[in-house]
Motif scaffolding. Structure first.
Motif, PDB file in Angstrom:
ATOM      1  N   LYS A   1       0.845  -1.199   0.000  1.00  0.00           N
ATOM      2  CA  LYS A   1       0.000   0.000   0.000  1.00  0.00           C
ATOM      3  C   LYS A   1       0.882   1.251   0.000  1.00  0.00           C
ATOM      4  CE  LYS A   1      -4.052  -2.075   2.182  1.00  0.00           C
ATOM      5  NZ  LYS A   1      -5.040  -1.957   3.262  1.00  0.00           N
TER       6      LYS A   1
ATOM      7  N   TYR B   1      -2.600   5.977   0.032  1.00  0.00           N
ATOM      8  CA  TYR B   1      -2.542   5.441   1.395  1.00  0.00           C
ATOM      9  C   TYR B   1      -1.633   6.291   2.276  1.00  0.00           C
ATOM     10  CZ  TYR B   1      -5.451   1.381   0.576  1.00  0.00           C
ATOM     11  OH  TYR B   1      -6.540   0.576   0.327  1.00  0.00           O
TER      12      TYR B   1
ATOM     13  N   MET C   1      -6.109  -0.145  10.602  1.00  0.00           N
ATOM     14  CA  MET C   1      -6.099  -1.352   9.764  1.00  0.00           C
ATOM     15  C   MET C   1      -6.081  -1.103   8.263  1.00  0.00           C
ATOM     16  SD  MET C   1      -6.648  -4.634  10.671  1.00  0.00           S
ATOM     17  CE  MET C   1      -8.044  -5.140   9.741  1.00  0.00           C
TER      18      MET C   1
ATOM     19  N   TRP D   1       0.176  -4.519  10.836  1.00  0.00           N
ATOM     20  CA  TRP D   1      -1.114  -4.997  10.350  1.00  0.00           C
ATOM     21  C   TRP D   1      -1.473  -6.353  10.977  1.00  0.00           C
ATOM     22  CZ3 TRP D   1      -2.131  -9.417   7.417  1.00  0.00           C
ATOM     23  CH2 TRP D   1      -3.462  -9.551   7.016  1.00  0.00           C
TER      24      TRP D   1
ATOM     25  N   ARG E   1      -4.767  -7.048  13.136  1.00  0.00           N
ATOM     26  CA  ARG E   1      -5.771  -8.027  12.685  1.00  0.00           C
ATOM     27  C   ARG E   1      -5.996  -9.084  13.784  1.00  0.00           C
ATOM     28  NH1 ARG E   1      -8.391  -7.919   6.983  1.00  0.00           N
ATOM     29  NH2 ARG E   1      -9.771  -9.598   7.292  1.00  0.00           N
TER      30      ARG E   1
ATOM     31  N   PHE F   1     -14.806  -8.959  15.424  1.00  0.00           N
ATOM     32  CA  PHE F   1     -15.696  -9.096  14.259  1.00  0.00           C
ATOM     33  C   PHE F   1     -16.205 -10.535  14.095  1.00  0.00           C
ATOM     34  CE2 PHE F   1     -13.766  -5.083  13.211  1.00  0.00           C
ATOM     35  CZ  PHE F   1     -14.761  -4.406  12.536  1.00  0.00           C
TER      36      PHE F   1
ATOM     37  N   PHE G   1     -12.509   2.996  11.025  1.00  0.00           N
ATOM     38  CA  PHE G   1     -13.848   2.404  10.902  1.00  0.00           C
ATOM     39  C   PHE G   1     -14.878   3.471  10.555  1.00  0.00           C
ATOM     40  CE2 PHE G   1     -12.492  -1.104  13.994  1.00  0.00           C
ATOM     41  CZ  PHE G   1     -12.013  -1.855  12.944  1.00  0.00           C
TER      42      PHE G   1
ATOM     43  N   THR H   1     -19.318   3.773   2.465  1.00  0.00           N
ATOM     44  CA  THR H   1     -19.379   2.648   1.534  1.00  0.00           C
ATOM     45  C   THR H   1     -20.783   2.041   1.531  1.00  0.00           C
ATOM     46  OG1 THR H   1     -18.454   1.448   3.414  1.00  0.00           O
ATOM     47  CG2 THR H   1     -16.964   1.919   1.589  1.00  0.00           C
ATOM     48  N   THR H   2     -21.285   1.740   2.720  1.00  0.00           N
ATOM     49  CA  THR H   2     -22.594   1.091   2.798  1.00  0.00           C
ATOM     50  C   THR H   2     -23.697   2.066   2.384  1.00  0.00           C
ATOM     51  OG1 THR H   2     -21.617   0.051   4.743  1.00  0.00           O
ATOM     52  CG2 THR H   2     -23.882  -0.481   4.293  1.00  0.00           C
TER      53      THR H   2
ATOM     54  N   ALA I   1     -18.347   0.250  -4.118  1.00  0.00           N
ATOM     55  CA  ALA I   1     -17.980   1.427  -3.324  1.00  0.00           C
ATOM     56  C   ALA I   1     -16.469   1.650  -3.354  1.00  0.00           C
ATOM     57  CB  ALA I   1     -18.496   1.266  -1.907  1.00  0.00           C
TER      58      ALA I   1
ATOM     59  N   ARG J   1      -2.154  -0.166  -5.332  1.00  0.00           N
ATOM     60  CA  ARG J   1      -0.961  -0.818  -4.800  1.00  0.00           C
ATOM     61  C   ARG J   1       0.278  -0.261  -5.503  1.00  0.00           C
ATOM     62  NH1 ARG J   1      -4.219  -2.293  -1.587  1.00  0.00           N
ATOM     63  NH2 ARG J   1      -4.641  -4.422  -0.877  1.00  0.00           N
TER      64      ARG J   1
ATOM     65  N   PHE K   1     -15.357  -6.459  -2.084  1.00  0.00           N
ATOM     66  CA  PHE K   1     -14.663  -6.320  -0.804  1.00  0.00           C
ATOM     67  C   PHE K   1     -13.177  -6.600  -0.927  1.00  0.00           C
ATOM     68  CE2 PHE K   1     -19.109  -7.176   0.197  1.00  0.00           C
ATOM     69  CZ  PHE K   1     -19.367  -6.095   1.042  1.00  0.00           C
TER      70      PHE K   1
ATOM     71  N   HIS L   1      -5.734  -8.554   2.809  1.00  0.00           N
ATOM     72  CA  HIS L   1      -6.243  -7.233   3.201  1.00  0.00           C
ATOM     73  C   HIS L   1      -7.710  -7.027   2.825  1.00  0.00           C
ATOM     74  CE1 HIS L   1      -2.745  -5.187   4.861  1.00  0.00           C
ATOM     75  NE2 HIS L   1      -2.016  -5.850   3.969  1.00  0.00           N
ATOM     76  N   ALA L   2      -8.393  -8.099   2.415  1.00  0.00           N
ATOM     77  CA  ALA L   2      -9.811  -7.938   2.045  1.00  0.00           C
ATOM     78  C   ALA L   2     -10.581  -7.355   3.230  1.00  0.00           C
ATOM     79  CB  ALA L   2     -10.393  -9.292   1.646  1.00  0.00           C
ATOM     80  N   CYS L   3     -11.719  -6.779   2.928  1.00  0.00           N
ATOM     81  CA  CYS L   3     -12.476  -5.976   3.907  1.00  0.00           C
ATOM     82  C   CYS L   3     -12.844  -6.745   5.179  1.00  0.00           C
ATOM     83  CB  CYS L   3     -13.759  -5.502   3.231  1.00  0.00           C
ATOM     84  SG  CYS L   3     -14.739  -4.452   4.301  1.00  0.00           S
TER      85      CYS L   3
HETATM   86  C1  HEM Z   1     -20.326  -1.918   1.045  1.00  0.00           C
HETATM   87  C2  HEM Z   1     -19.472  -1.753   2.005  1.00  0.00           C
HETATM   88  C3  HEM Z   1     -17.975  -1.932   1.916  1.00  0.00           C
HETATM   89  C4  HEM Z   1     -17.169  -2.117   0.821  1.00  0.00           C
HETATM   90  C5  HEM Z   1     -17.591  -2.213  -0.652  1.00  0.00           C
HETATM   91  C6  HEM Z   1     -15.810  -2.238   1.308  1.00  0.00           C
HETATM   92  C7  HEM Z   1     -14.715  -2.485   0.495  1.00  0.00           C
HETATM   93  C8  HEM Z   1     -13.428  -2.710   0.967  1.00  0.00           C
HETATM   94  C9  HEM Z   1     -12.306  -3.094   0.144  1.00  0.00           C
HETATM   95  C10 HEM Z   1     -12.328  -3.302  -1.363  1.00  0.00           C
HETATM   96  C11 HEM Z   1     -11.228  -3.235   0.960  1.00  0.00           C
HETATM   97  C12 HEM Z   1      -9.812  -3.655   0.543  1.00  0.00           C
HETATM   98  C13 HEM Z   1      -8.922  -2.434   0.393  1.00  0.00           C
HETATM   99  C14 HEM Z   1      -7.519  -2.794  -0.073  1.00  0.00           C
HETATM  100  O1  HEM Z   1      -7.205  -3.970  -0.289  1.00  0.00           O
HETATM  101  O2  HEM Z   1      -6.717  -1.852  -0.252  1.00  0.00           O
HETATM  102  C15 HEM Z   1     -11.666  -2.924   2.309  1.00  0.00           C
HETATM  103  C16 HEM Z   1     -10.840  -2.947   3.414  1.00  0.00           C
HETATM  104  C17 HEM Z   1     -11.241  -2.593   4.674  1.00  0.00           C
HETATM  105  N1  HEM Z   1     -12.526  -2.276   5.062  1.00  0.00           N
HETATM  106 FE1  HEM Z   1     -14.181  -2.271   3.906  1.00  0.00          FE
HETATM  107  N2  HEM Z   1     -15.818  -2.090   2.666  1.00  0.00           N
HETATM  108  C18 HEM Z   1     -17.116  -1.914   3.090  1.00  0.00           C
HETATM  109  C19 HEM Z   1     -17.554  -1.754   4.392  1.00  0.00           C
HETATM  110  C20 HEM Z   1     -16.726  -1.712   5.499  1.00  0.00           C
HETATM  111  C21 HEM Z   1     -17.183  -1.609   6.872  1.00  0.00           C
HETATM  112  C22 HEM Z   1     -18.647  -1.575   7.294  1.00  0.00           C
HETATM  113  C23 HEM Z   1     -16.053  -1.544   7.656  1.00  0.00           C
HETATM  114  C24 HEM Z   1     -15.859  -1.435   9.158  1.00  0.00           C
HETATM  115  C25 HEM Z   1     -16.710  -1.211  10.023  1.00  0.00           C
HETATM  116  C26 HEM Z   1     -14.907  -1.651   6.774  1.00  0.00           C
HETATM  117  C27 HEM Z   1     -13.588  -1.625   7.196  1.00  0.00           C
HETATM  118  C28 HEM Z   1     -12.502  -1.965   6.405  1.00  0.00           C
HETATM  119  C29 HEM Z   1     -11.131  -2.113   6.907  1.00  0.00           C
HETATM  120  C30 HEM Z   1     -10.648  -1.883   8.325  1.00  0.00           C
HETATM  121  C31 HEM Z   1     -10.354  -2.519   5.823  1.00  0.00           C
HETATM  122  C32 HEM Z   1      -8.846  -2.831   5.820  1.00  0.00           C
HETATM  123  C33 HEM Z   1      -8.656  -4.332   5.988  1.00  0.00           C
HETATM  124  C34 HEM Z   1      -7.188  -4.768   5.973  1.00  0.00           C
HETATM  125  O3  HEM Z   1      -6.345  -4.088   5.383  1.00  0.00           O
HETATM  126  O4  HEM Z   1      -6.919  -5.827   6.549  1.00  0.00           O
HETATM  127  N3  HEM Z   1     -15.350  -1.757   5.478  1.00  0.00           N
HETATM  128  N4  HEM Z   1     -13.004  -2.609   2.291  1.00  0.00           N
END
Ligand code: HEM
Length: 451
Positions: free
Chosen positions: A69, A74, A85, A93, A97, A104, A259, A266-267, A325, A331, A393, A398-400
Motif C-alpha cells: 500500500k 494510502y 487497519m 497490520w 488483525r 468481528f 472504521f 461505503t454502505t 464502493a 498498490r 470487498f 487485506h480484504a475488507c
Molecule cells: C459496502 C461496504 C464496503 C465495501 C464495498 C468495502 C470495500 C473494501 C475493500 C475493497 C477493501 C480492501 C482495500 C484494499 O485492499 O486496499 C476494504 C478494506 C477494509 N474495510 Fe471495507 N468495505 C465496506 C464496508 C466496510 C465496513 C462496514 C467496515 C468497518 C466497520 C470496513 C472496514 C474496512 C477495513 C478496516 C479494511 C482494511 C482491511 C485490511 O487491510 O486488513 N469496510 N473494504
C-alpha cells in the motif's frame, strides 16, 4: 507497453479529471486488461497501470509483500488518520488483525450489531411515514448517509453515540480533503498553510479530539462496566498470542477513525444506488416484496432470515457489482513485475479496478443493466465465471474486515424499507463521483408510498 491515447502534452490528465471512471472503462476497452494511463506534462508526468482482468486480482492483492500500500493515496490517509487497519502493513497490520478478529466474530455481528441495524432501519421507516402520507420524495443518498452513520456510531460507541455522531458528521469534509491530496500529482506539503491545509488540519484535530475524549471517558468507566460495542471490545481485547499485550489508546483511536471512514460511506452509497435501481424497476421490487411477504409475513427481519431471502441477497450483490464502493484498489510494486507479459517497473502505481472488472462486457452480458438474475446460478458456479469477477470487498489478506457487517446491514435495511414502502423515481441514471468511495454525485430523489 500499451498506453491510453491522450492529449499530446498532458496525456489523460483532462479526461481523468473530467471523467475518471469513464476513462478507466475506455482504457480497459481500447488498451486491454493491463493499461498504462499517464497524465501531466513531461517532467510532471504521473502514470499508473489500470488492471481489468479477474485473473490478475489475486496475483496482486494476494501478495502484500510484493504489492504494497506504499502509494500516495494510502500515504495521505495514513498521515491524516494514523496507522489503523486500512493503512497499516506488515507486522503492524498482523498485530492489529489479531486484536480485531475476535471483535468481528460472526456471532457478535449477527446478534448485537444486527439488532442495532434493524432498530435503526425501523426508526427510518417511521420517520419517512409523514413524507409517504403526502406522496413526497426523500433524497435516498442523504438518508442513507444519516442511517449508516447512526448504525456505525452505535456499533462503535454504543450508548455514547448520540453525543459523538453529530460531532463526527461535522467533519465529513475531512475525507474529501484527504482524497484530493491522495489523487493530486503534487499535494502541497501540510506545513504550507493553504486554506485547504488549514481546514484539513483543524478538521482532523477536531475529529481526533472527539474520539480521544470518548476513549478517555470510557477508559475510566470500563474498569467497572465492560460494554459490547466495538470500542468497549477494543479497550478490553488482548492479543491472542500474548494475553498481556493490549492496544494503546492511540492505536484504538486510529482504528476507530478508520472504521468511521471505511464503515459508513461505503454502505450508504451501496444502499442509495440499490434503492434507486429498484425504484426504476417495479418488477424487481415486486419480486423482492413477494419474497419478503412470503418469508416474513410482516414480521421484523433478523439476521437468521437472510439465507431464506435469496432475491434480496441477489439484488444487494448486483448493486455492489454496478456500484462498487471501493472502485479502485491501489498498490505499488516493490520489484519489477510482469503482468500479462508486460513489464511493470518497480515502484509503479497500480490500480486493481472492481469498477472496470464489474462492468466488463467480456465478463458480463449487458453489463450496464441492473439485473439480480445474474446471481441466480446453479451450485458450484460463480457469478461472471471467475472467483474474482465480482469482488467488491477486495481479495487476499487485506480484504475488507467489515464485509460481514456490510452484507448484513445492506439487506436488513433494504428488507425493512420494502416491507413498508413502494419506491419510484424519475431518475434515469445515477450520476457518480469517484471519491474515496464511489458516491452518487447529486441528491437522489425517490418517491415513497405505503405498499
Ligand atoms: C459496502 C461496504 C464496503 C465495501 C464495498 C468495502 C470495500 C473494501 C475493500 C475493497 C477493501 C480492501 C482495500 C484494499 O485492499 O486496499 C476494504 C478494506 C477494509 N474495510 Fe471495507 N468495505 C465496506 C464496508 C466496510 C465496513 C462496514 C467496515 C468497518 C466497520 C470496513 C472496514 C474496512 C477495513 C478496516 C479494511 C482494511 C482491511 C485490511 O487491510 O486488513 N469496510 N473494504
Amino acid at each position: 507497453m500499451p498506453s491510453l491515447r491522450g492529449a499530446p502534452l498532458v496525456g489523460a490528465a483532462l479526461d481523468l479529471r473530467r471523467d475518471y471512471l469513464g476513462t478507466l472503462l475506455r482504457a480497459a476497452r481500447d488498451v486491454g486488461d493491463v493499461a498504462r494511463i499517464y497524465a501531466g506534462p513531461p517532467g510532471w508526468r504521473v502514470a499508473f497501470y489500470s488492471i481489468s482482468a479477474p485473473e490478475l486480482v489475486l496475483e496482486i492483492l494476494g501478495q502484500p509483500d510484493r504489492y504494497t500500500k506504499g502509494n500516495q493515496f494510502y500515504a495521505e490517509v495514513r498521515k491524516a488518520l494514523g496507522n489503523g487497519m486500512l493503512t497499516s502493513e506488515g507486522d503492524d497490520w498482523h498485530r492489529q488483525r489479531r486484536f480485531l478478529a475476535p471483535v468481528f466474530t460472526h456471532k457478535r455481528i449477527s446478534t448485537t450489531y444486527a439488532a442495532i441495524m434493524v432498530d435503526e432501519a425501523q426508526q427510518l421507516v417511521r420517520r419517512w411515514s409523514r413524507v409517504a402520507a403526502t406522496g413526497g420524495a426523500v433524497d435516498v443518498h442523504g438518508e442513507m448517509i444519516d442511517l449508516t452513520s447512526r448504525i456505525i456510531g452505535r456499533v462503535l460507541f454504543g450508548a455514547d453515540m448520540s453525543a459523538a455522531v453529530p460531532e463526527i458528521v461535522k467533519f465529513r469534509f475531512v475525507s474529501d480533503l484527504i482524497l484530493q491530496r491522495g489523487f493530486s500529482p503534487r499535494p502541497t506539503p501540510m506545513c504550507v498553510p493553504t486554506r485547504a491545509n488549514r481546514r484539513l488540519s483543524s478538521g482532523l484535530a477536531g475529529l481526533r479530539a472527539v474520539v480521544d475524549g470518548i476513549i478517555a471517558d470510557r477508559r475510566r468507566k470500563t474498569d467497572t462496566v465492560p460494554t459490547q460495542d466495538l470500542l468497549g471490545l477494543l479497550l478490553t481485547s488482548r492479543d491472542v498470542d500474548n494475553g498481556r499485550d493490549r492496544l494503546s489508546d492511540t492505536e484504538i483511536a486510529d482504528q476507530v477513525l478508520i472504521f468511521l471512514l471505511a464503515g459508513h460511506d461505503t454502505t450508504a452509497s451501496t444502499l442509495a444506488c440499490l434503492l434507486v435501481e429498484l425504484a426504476r424497476a417495479p418488477e424487481w421490487q415486486q419480486t423482492l416484496r413477494d419474497e419478503l411477504d412470503h418469508v416474513l409475513a410482516g414480521r421484523v427481519v433478523t439476521a437468521g432470515d437472510l439465507a431464506a431471502l435469496p432475491w434480496t441477497g441477489r439484488a444487494v450483490r448486483e448493486a455492489m457489482r454496478l456500484y462498487p464502493a471501493a472502485h479502485s484498489i491501489g498498490r505499488s510494486n516493490t520489484h519489477e513485475e510482469t503482468l500479462n507479459g508486460y513489464r511493470i517497473p518497480a515502484g509503479s502505481a497500480i490500480v486493481v479496478s472492481p469498477w472496470t472488472i464489474h462492468r466488463s462486457p467480456k465478463i458480463w452480458v449487458d453489463p450496464q443493466t441492473f439485473d439480480p438474475q445474474r446471481f441466480d446460478l446453479p451450485g458450484g458456479q460463480v457469478p461472471g465465471g471467475h472467483k474474482y469477477a465480482w469482488f467488491p470487498f477486495g481479495a487476499g489478506p487485506h480484504a475488507c474486515i467489515g464485509m460481514q457487517l456490510a452484507m448484513l446491514e445492506t439487506p436488513i435495511v433494504l428488507a425493512t424499507i420494502l416491507q413498508t414502502y413502494r419506491l419510484s423515481t424519475s431518475l434515469t441514471s445515477i450520476p457518480l463521483q469517484p471519491a474515496i468511495s464511489l458516491h452518487p454525485a447529486d441528491p437522489l430523489p425517490v418517491q415513497i408510498q405505503l405498499s
